[in-house]
Design an enzyme around this catalytic site. Structure first.
Site, PDB file in Angstrom:
ATOM      1  N   SER A   1       0.829  -1.200   0.000  1.00  0.00           N
ATOM      2  CA  SER A   1       0.000   0.000   0.000  1.00  0.00           C
ATOM      3  C   SER A   1       0.870   1.259   0.000  1.00  0.00           C
ATOM      4  CB  SER A   1      -0.953  -0.041   1.201  1.00  0.00           C
ATOM      5  OG  SER A   1      -1.993   0.894   1.050  1.00  0.00           O
TER       6      SER A   1
ATOM      7  N   HIS B   1      -7.495  -5.814  -0.091  1.00  0.00           N
ATOM      8  CA  HIS B   1      -6.301  -4.980   0.082  1.00  0.00           C
ATOM      9  C   HIS B   1      -5.349  -5.601   1.104  1.00  0.00           C
ATOM     10  CE1 HIS B   1      -3.961  -1.357  -0.261  1.00  0.00           C
ATOM     11  NE2 HIS B   1      -4.042  -1.117   1.037  1.00  0.00           N
TER      12      HIS B   1
ATOM     13  N   ASP C   1      -9.641  -5.408  -4.359  1.00  0.00           N
ATOM     14  CA  ASP C   1      -9.045  -4.384  -3.491  1.00  0.00           C
ATOM     15  C   ASP C   1      -9.939  -3.154  -3.518  1.00  0.00           C
ATOM     16  OD1 ASP C   1      -7.453  -2.297  -2.394  1.00  0.00           O
ATOM     17  OD2 ASP C   1      -5.638  -3.415  -2.893  1.00  0.00           O
TER      18      ASP C   1
END
Length: 317
Positions: A138, A297, A268
């Site tokens: 991320s 995610h 995601d």
């Protein structure tokens, strides 16, 4: 006691003392040698602007280093599963808490990708890590990308991006598929209004995909995510939203020439795959793209067995 007895006793004591000293010295040397051979500690390093950065460094000193970059608003604790897994495989594993996150300094300034990557450089230089594999999730994927582009020559051998934010998240004229700025304004408003509730809602919903039908919620994962978030500083997290959403990594991606594994879930809900992994893979010179059907995610946590195996295969290929 006569003089002869005294002298004999004195010699015995001295001999015993010398033996004890030699034994102590040998033990100390052994401990020092062991310490040189194996790392297994936590520490802190001071970045160029004086910010103190916390890090973990586990495993054999001569093992291939793997450096982990965590997501927003978490800490190096989010890599527990991966660090234990790769430690068991003989790797040296290193992870730090980003400035303003976890146990690092809760400073006022520097909550941007330039400072984030410079902080990583301070840790890597301090530990003298060379030919390391860098793994970023991320926001950490953006951090790892900028680090590899600016500081990676001779330091980075491979790169792994998991649900990563590059090339750029926000919608712009050059990035029409990005998310509108209002989405990130909403993050800022929710954080400022009730950070604790916001973090609970993210963890119990889209981050791990617990808001999807048929997906069983793990209260332990939600609480651990919330714990990590609340350990950090509100100002760092607030300013970090701009860092992860508005930073353009296009030029960074184009300049990276090491093998890169790009992993992303097609469900995601935080970093949509079409405007991130798919585009990043096209910009990287040596990218391998793998998209997982139905994974969220936070798939490195919910599906750690799958993700760990794929990373290991990539590292050892």
């Amino acid at each position: 006691m006569n003089a002869r007895s005294f002298t004999s006793t004195r010699r015995s004591v001295m001999a015993g003392t010398l033996t004890l000293a030699a034994t102590t010295a040998a033990m100390a040397a052994g401990k020092q040698k062991a310490a040189q051979a194996t790392s297994g500690d936590t520490g802190r390093v001071t970045a160029k602007d004086g910010t103190v950065i916390f890090y973990k460094d586990w495993g054999p000193r001569d093992g291939t280093p793997i450096v982990f970059h965590h997501g927003w608003p978490l800490s190096s604790d989010d890599w527990d599963n991966q660090m234990l897994f790769f430690l068991s495989k003989g790797y040296r594993v290193v992870a730090h808490d980003r400035r303003g996150h976890g146990r690092s300094g809760q400073v006022s300034d520097g909550h941007d990708m330039d400072h984030y990557s410079a902080d990583v450089a301070a840790v890597v230089d301090h530990l003298d890590l060379r030919n390391a594999v860098h793994v970023g999730h991320s926001t950490g994927g953006g951090e790892a990308t900028r680090y590899a582009a600016r500081y990676g020559k001779g330091r980075v051998s491979k790169l792994v991006l998991i649900g990563a934010v590059p090339p750029i998240m926000v919608r712009t004229a050059d990035n029409p598929g990005g998310l509108p700025i209002e989405v990130f304004d909403g993050f800022r408003a929710a954080l400022a209004a009730n950070r604790s509730q916001f973090y609970y809602d993210v963890a119990s919903g889209p981050f791990f995909g617990f808001n999807r039908d048929g997906v069983k919620t793990s209260d332990a994962l939600v609480q651990n995510w919330w714990r990590q978030g609340m350990t950090g500083a509100a100002n760092a997290h607030y300013l970090g939203i701009k860092a992860f959403s508005e930073t353009d990594f296009t030029d960074d991606l184009k300049s990276i020439d090491v093998p890169t594994l790009v992993l992303h879930g097609d469900d995601d809900q935080v970093v949509p795959v079409a405007d991130s992994a798919v585009l990043s893979a096209k910009l990287l010179k040596g990218a391998t793209l793998k998209i997982y059907k139905g994974l969220p995610h936070g798939m490195a946590t919910t599906h750690a067995d799958i993700i760990n195996a794929d990373i290991l295969s990539f590292i050892e290929s």
